[in-house]
Design an enzyme around this catalytic site. Structure first.
Site, PDB file in Angstrom:
ATOM      1  N   ASN A  61      16.664  18.080 -14.567  1.00 32.77           N
ATOM      2  CA  ASN A  61      16.941  18.365 -13.155  1.00 32.77           C
ATOM      3  C   ASN A  61      17.829  19.598 -13.006  1.00 32.77           C
ATOM      4  O   ASN A  61      17.664  20.393 -12.080  1.00 32.77           O
ATOM      5  CB  ASN A  61      17.604  17.160 -12.495  1.00 32.77           C
ATOM      6  N   ARG A  76       0.859  -1.185   0.000  1.00 30.04           N
ATOM      7  CA  ARG A  76       0.000   0.000   0.000  1.00 30.04           C
ATOM      8  C   ARG A  76       0.893   1.232   0.000  1.00 30.04           C
ATOM      9  O   ARG A  76       1.704   1.424   0.901  1.00 30.04           O
ATOM     10  CB  ARG A  76      -0.904   0.005   1.233  1.00 30.04           C
ATOM     11  N   GLY A 124      15.383  13.370 -15.449  1.00 29.84           N
ATOM     12  CA  GLY A 124      16.459  13.284 -16.430  1.00 29.84           C
ATOM     13  C   GLY A 124      17.466  14.361 -16.092  1.00 29.84           C
ATOM     14  O   GLY A 124      17.096  15.461 -15.629  1.00 29.84           O
ATOM     15  N   GLY A 125      18.764  14.061 -16.294  1.00 26.51           N
ATOM     16  CA  GLY A 125      19.824  14.952 -15.829  1.00 26.51           C
ATOM     17  C   GLY A 125      19.653  16.408 -16.212  1.00 26.51           C
ATOM     18  O   GLY A 125      19.665  17.308 -15.366  1.00 26.51           O
ATOM     19  N   ARG A 173      10.000   7.769 -21.239  1.00 26.50           N
ATOM     20  CA  ARG A 173       9.985   6.761 -20.174  1.00 26.50           C
ATOM     21  C   ARG A 173       9.435   7.305 -18.857  1.00 26.50           C
ATOM     22  O   ARG A 173       9.250   8.514 -18.686  1.00 26.50           O
ATOM     23  CB  ARG A 173      11.402   6.234 -19.942  1.00 26.50           C
ATOM     24  N   SER A 229      10.102   6.670 -14.470  1.00 19.81           N
ATOM     25  CA  SER A 229      10.960   6.096 -13.440  1.00 19.81           C
ATOM     26  C   SER A 229      10.219   6.130 -12.108  1.00 19.81           C
ATOM     27  O   SER A 229       9.345   6.973 -11.896  1.00 19.81           O
ATOM     28  CB  SER A 229      12.280   6.863 -13.337  1.00 19.81           C
ATOM     29  N   ASP A 285      23.088  16.814 -10.061  1.00 21.53           N
ATOM     30  CA  ASP A 285      22.423  17.773 -10.948  1.00 21.53           C
ATOM     31  C   ASP A 285      22.314  19.148 -10.285  1.00 21.53           C
ATOM     32  O   ASP A 285      22.444  20.180 -10.948  1.00 21.53           O
ATOM     33  CB  ASP A 285      21.031  17.263 -11.335  1.00 21.53           C
ATOM     34  N   GLY A 338      32.065  13.264  -2.778  1.00 26.70           N
ATOM     35  CA  GLY A 338      31.051  13.039  -1.755  1.00 26.70           C
ATOM     36  C   GLY A 338      31.250  13.955  -0.564  1.00 26.70           C
ATOM     37  O   GLY A 338      31.445  15.158  -0.705  1.00 26.70           O
ATOM     38  N   SER A 359      21.646  10.238 -18.541  1.00 27.29           N
ATOM     39  CA  SER A 359      21.898   9.027 -19.317  1.00 27.29           C
ATOM     40  C   SER A 359      21.511   9.221 -20.775  1.00 27.29           C
ATOM     41  O   SER A 359      20.742  10.118 -21.127  1.00 27.29           O
ATOM     42  CB  SER A 359      21.102   7.858 -18.730  1.00 27.29           C
TER      43      SER A 359
END
Length: 315
Positions: free
Chosen positions: A43, A29, A39-40, A90, A92, A259, A229, A140
């Protein structure tokens, strides 16, 4: 301000939902989905808008899902330069397990492109590139688009007066090094991509700076950025080596951090800031993005606050 064109060949409608627990062979649920254009490049355009800037999104769209992306972009006030995709755009899906906080991301491949489609889109992007502006390629590539597409686009953009900012990975990144294309203005990658490309570990900031500067020396790019990072973002040119580090209050979702970095960096450069100052903006935007849930990106309020404490050092 210098005009910015973002390029997205494989956009998506991002659906983000929550479930009490993600488990096999159970009817899950879910919450009502949040819907965003993804999409890159899209974004990047969304983050630029969130930071008070403006860009035009060159995006390949097809079918009802493509119409949905167009509608979402219009609602967000983002300028659109559409290109007919060879098939349905598409979707996602991001599912968050509320019990553990873990995210599950399901990414579809997108429609198949032919060599003719690729030739057409290269020509159209070249014509759409703003004179004395910035072109950003991020995200991508759809099936059928060759690995050397970024290299071919770099050569095509070099015929204009626009600067080319590229955020890519995998085979496309390798082909960029092999193709002998015109140098891009800015090339960004994360630490894992840099290590895979270098063929060795890059444990320290100095190692990342050395590798980034070697790519500049080889004529791949005029500036190379390696995202490390939590250890900051390293930028190298032929004569400069900097690292900027911004610390988020908490890490909620890492989706969209790269992004957001590209958006803030490109916007800062479009506004005339130096590369080191743009690096601080990008680092602060990436840190701000991980503080937001699911597919949400950075906010201007968070970026400005983090920017005040963002460190900048020579490497």
């Amino acid at each position: 301000m210098t005009p910015i064109l973002t390029v997205t060949l494989n956009p998506t409608v991002d659906l983000s939902i929550h479930a009490d627990q993600v488990a096999a062979e159970r009817k899950l649920r879910c919450s009502r989905p949040d819907t965003d254009p993804g999409g890159g490049g899209l974004n990047v355009s969304r983050a630029i808008s969130a930071l008070g800037g403006h860009s035009t999104a060159f995006v390949a769209l097809g079918g009802p899902t493509g119409d949905k992306v167009m509608h979402l972009l219009a609602e967000a006030g983002i300028g659109l330069s559409p290109f007919p995709a060879p098939g349905e755009t598409r979707q996602s899906l991001t599912v968050t397990d509320q019990r553990t906080g873990e995210q599950y991301r399901f990414v579809m491949p997108g429609p198949e492109w032919t060599p003719r489609d690729v030739t057409k889109v290269l020509d159209r992007i070249g014509k759409a590139a703003p004179e004395n502006g910035i072109v950003v390629l991020s995200g991508s590539q759809p099936p059928g688009v060759p690995d050397d597409f970024p290299a071919r686009l770099a050569t095509r953009i070099a015929r204009t007066r626009a600067r080319f900012f590229l955020d890519t990975s995998g085979k496309a990144l390798h082909r960029l090094l092999e193709a002998g294309a015109k140098p891009v203005d800015v090339l960004r990658m994360d630490d894992l991509e840099a290590e895979e490309l270098a063929g060795r570990a890059l444990p320290e900031r100095r190692d990342s700076a050395d590798f980034a500067q070697s790519l500049v020396t080889r004529g791949i790019a005029r500036a190379v950025i390696v995202a490390r990072g939590a250890d900051g973002n390293v930028l190298a040119t032929d004569s400069e080596r900097w690292v900027a580090q911004a610390v988020p209050d908490a890490v909620i979702s890492k989706v969209g951090a790269g992004d957001s970095f590209v958006a803030a960096f490109a916007l800062a450069r479009a506004r005339g800031l130096s590369r080191p100052e743009a690096l601080k903006w990008g680092s602060s935007a990436a840190a701000a993005a991980v503080m937001t849930p699911a597919t949400d990106l950075c906010t201007l309020k968070d970026v400005r606050r983090l920017l005040r404490h963002c460190t900048l050092e020579e490497v």
